[in-house]
Write an enzyme that holds these catalytic residues in place. Structure first.
Site, PDB file in Angstrom:
ATOM      1  N   GLU A   1       0.787  -1.225   0.000  1.00 29.21           N
ATOM      2  CA  GLU A   1       0.000   0.000   0.000  1.00 29.21           C
ATOM      3  C   GLU A   1       0.822   1.279   0.000  1.00 29.21           C
ATOM      4  O   GLU A   1       0.426   2.278  -0.586  1.00 29.21           O
ATOM      5  CB  GLU A   1      -0.919   0.015   1.234  1.00 29.21           C
ATOM      6  CG  GLU A   1      -2.093  -0.924   1.172  1.00 29.21           C
ATOM      7  CD  GLU A   1      -3.194  -0.398   0.263  1.00 29.21           C
ATOM      8  OE1 GLU A   1      -3.075   0.742  -0.216  1.00 29.21           O
ATOM      9  OE2 GLU A   1      -4.161  -1.132   0.029  1.00 29.21           O
TER      10      GLU A   1
ATOM     11  N   SER B   1     -28.741 -25.304  54.322  1.00 25.55           N
ATOM     12  CA  SER B   1     -27.925 -25.479  55.534  1.00 25.55           C
ATOM     13  C   SER B   1     -26.561 -24.819  55.449  1.00 25.55           C
ATOM     14  O   SER B   1     -25.718 -25.036  56.322  1.00 25.55           O
ATOM     15  CB  SER B   1     -27.738 -26.978  55.805  1.00 25.55           C
ATOM     16  OG  SER B   1     -28.967 -27.614  56.048  1.00 25.55           O
TER      17      SER B   1
END
Length: 687
Positions: A89, A349
């Site tokens: 690029e 419990s």
């Protein structure tokens, strides 16, 4: 091509020549335009990204406009992608100031000679300017603005920062922006793990992101990738064999799903991530992934409508290492969206250890204190054991390990349910009661609403010697300051000894694990909570709709998963299990040999000892070397005073004593008279 089209395409070249000429003759007009033009808005909305403690992606979210724009840094990208991108690029990226004048002149000459575009002249900086400004560049004004903004970017940012902006905003088709989102969507992995074929495709896509999408236009994407590989081959960056293999590699025919690990945690954190896009958690990625797979399989085996939640924390650091709120958002479970680690349920419990710990702290009991399990009534409350039978006389350790109801309620009756509720709050829990109800004896058997997360906080405090810690899931949380004390250190040490089970019902050695199971009324909730020397684990199994779950219990449904979690982590010894033997029942003081009557003790009530000073809830200043006066009325001398379960005055004949605290903080004071009757207050000492 028309004359107008050729002129438009010549604009970049002409501007480049103008810039060169301005520099040669010393004119500053172009430079002034650049300096006067504001740079593009670089603070674009990014995907909120939730990551594990090692940085691995847990779950990303789309931006408010629906784009996948997952933040990425250069160090998170395969270095070859950066090298190949610049070669393809913008070969002079590190040399130009945003405009590649040589490329512009070359492109203009090729256009004039050939009558068509042979090569482009747009730099990466110009592309970033276009992406950030989102302005059209197919007219002269737009192209001029792009060039000016590119130069402005070059004056504001480093080359590395500009390259990073490109990698975060380049389009890759559909709602994908940025190389990290594209890498996950097309290849299902991070951009640091790409192969050559994948790198070439990611370089090719931004030039025509919609028409080259491999999931829609396979042939176009295939040829575009091949052109990139040809350029890399000509540049000498790849070998012919590598280029040929990459050019013929299959392309992804569909998009991958983005990661969705710890989905409930991620959703919660995303809702509060208003000031940043990256949220780093304390989640252990491998453990979380392993448990999610395991829980999904386990939930499917339980049948339709069932769910499982698991939480794992490091009780030394406070880091939450795994949090599974259910079998997964994509599991097909109708309640999969519910985070059951935060659902308010009956704890069964699981509060019994804290009840007995409070009894130890108050000087009412010891693990080897004998207690009766027999039919008993407490005012208007008459509890029964889970098996509806009675087991006679036994030690408190045995009563706790057998999870008997009547002994636990007998101790709670003495320590006061309000004190139990207060200690839960110190642990970071928020006990919920029915509207208008107050803490009562039913709390000991699950008559209170708590979450799995809160129970993990409680058991984490027990694991830490009674000191609560601000457990957290965000990585940045400061946990240097400890929260309130839930139990005294000495009482916690006794409790851990009492909870220790060297073998389970299958005679498997569990020496490093301290745990408690629980089952709520109607078999609606099955629990297992416990810890070793480093980790605390909580497991819940049940139906989110609160329907009965058959005869599923904590021991049969939750405990096996609890063991599975520790099997994945390994276990570490706890310092309170050092082999030191507890005092036998015969060695205990007289008032600790046998627990008091299980029915309300109404005889001689007026003579019970009452702590006259300090009053419960009092805050007292604590200058250096200060003493706290202790006063008792009623009861029978001699008196024994305890501070957080440790004796501070033994068999004192006077009704006044002195307590020399070690430092600021919460403290529980207990007085025991000659007949074993007690009173207790909680105070806070401040500097």
């Amino acid at each position: 091509m028309s004359l107008k089209g050729r002129v438009l395409l010549l604009v970049p070249a002409l501007l480049g020549l103008i810039t060169i000429s301005a520099g040669l003759v010393g004119l500053q007009s172009v430079r002034k335009i650049v300096l006067a033009t504001p740079e593009p808005i670089v603070v674009q909305a990014k995907s909120v990204t939730v990551v594990a403690s090692n940085g691995t992606l847990l779950r990303p979210f789309t931006t408010p406009k629906g784009y996948w724009r997952i933040p990425v840094q250069l160090d998170d990208v395969d270095p070859r992608l950066l090298t190949f991108l610049l070669a393809y690029e913008d070969q002079r990226f590190y040399e130009h100031n945003g405009i590649d004048k040589r490329a512009m002149l070359r492109a203009a000459g090729q256009l004039i000679l050939n009558g068509r575009i042979v090569s482009g002249a747009s730099t990466l900086t110009m592309q970033v300017a276009r992406l950030l400004s989102d302005q059209p560049t197919r007219n002269a004004a737009g192209k001029i603005q792009q060039i000016v903004q590119a130069q402005k970017l070059e004056t504001k940012f480093t080359k590395r920062e500009i390259l990073e902006l490109y990698l975060n905003h380049a389009p890759y088709g559909g709602n994908l922006e940025g190389v990290r989102a594209a890498s996950w969507a097309y290849f299902g992995k991070e951009p640091k793990w790409l192969n050559l074929a994948e790198i070439a495709l990611l370089i090719a896509l931004p030039q025509a992101p919609e028409s080259r999408r491999p999931d829609r236009f396979y042939e176009r994407a295939f040829h575009a990738r091949a052109r990139v590989l040809d350029r890399l081959l000509i540049a000498g960056l790849v070998t012919p064999d590598d280029a040929d293999r990459a050019a013929n590699a299959p392309l992804p025919g569909a998009r991958h799903d983005f990661p969705m690990l710890a989905p409930h945690v991620a959703q919660e954190l995303k809702s509060v991530a208003t000031d940043r896009s990256l949220v780093k958690t304390t989640i252990d990625y491998d453990l979380q992934a392993s448990l999610e797979t395991h829980i999904t399989q386990r939930s499917a085996g339980l049948g339709k409508g069932f769910s499982i939640a698991v939480m794992v924390a490091d009780h030394q650091s406070g880091d939450i290492l795994a949090s599974v709120g259910g079998p997964g958002l994509l599991s097909g479970n109708s309640a999969a969206h519910l985070n059951m680690t935060k659902a308010v349920r009956s704890p069964g419990s699981t509060l019994k250890p804290l009840i007995y710990g409070l009894g130890f702290e108050a000087g009412l009991a010891h693990p080897n204190t004998m207690i009766d399990d027999r039919p008993s009534a407490f005012a208007d409350y008459t509890p029964e054991n889970f098996d509806t039978g009675f087991h006679g006389s036994m030690s408190i350790s045995e009563a706790l390990q057998m999870s008997l109801n009547i002994p636990a309620i007998a101790v709670l009756d003495k320590v006061d349910p309000h004190r139990l509720a207060s200690r839960l709050q110190r642990a970071g829990a928020a006990p919920r009661f029915l509207k208008g109800a107050k803490p009562g004896l039913a709390m000991g058997l699950g008559g209170v609403g708590l979450t799995l997360e809160e129970l993990v906080y409680l058991y984490g405090a027990i694991a830490r010697g009674g000191s609560a810690l601000n457990m957290h899931i965000k990585h940045e949380v400061d946990v240097t300051a400890s929260k309130s004390r839930v139990l005294s250190a000495s009482a916690t040490g006794l409790l851990i000894k009492a909870m220790q089970q060297k073998t389970d019902r299958h005679h498997v050695h569990r020496g490093n694990l301290i745990y408690k199971t629980g089952t709520s009324y109607g078999y609606r909730d099955a629990w297992a909570l416990g810890f070793d020397g480093q980790h605390v684990v909580g497991v819940w199994v049940g139906r989110p709709d609160n329907a009965p779950a058959g005869h599923m219990t904590g021991a049969t449904a939750a405990l096996p998963i609890f063991f599975d979690v520790f099997a994945r982590m390994g276990t570490r010894p706890h310092p309170d299990l050092d082999g030191t033997a507890l005092m036998s029942n015969a060695e205990l003081p007289t008032h600790l040999k046998r627990f008091g009557k299980t029915t309300s003790d109404v005889a001689d009530a007026g003579a019970r000892p009452v702590i006259a000073f300090p009053r419960s809830g009092t805050e007292l200043p604590l200058p250096d070397a200060a003493s706290v006066a202790l006063k008792v009325r009623g009861g029978s001398a001699p008196f024994t005073w305890l501070a957080d379960g440790r004796p501070v005055a033994m068999k004192a004949l006077r009704r006044e004593s002195l307590y020399h605290p070690e430092g600021p903080g919460f403290s529980t004071l207990t007085v025991i008279d000659a007949k074993g009757r007690t009173d207790q207050v909680s105070i806070r000492l401040t500097n």
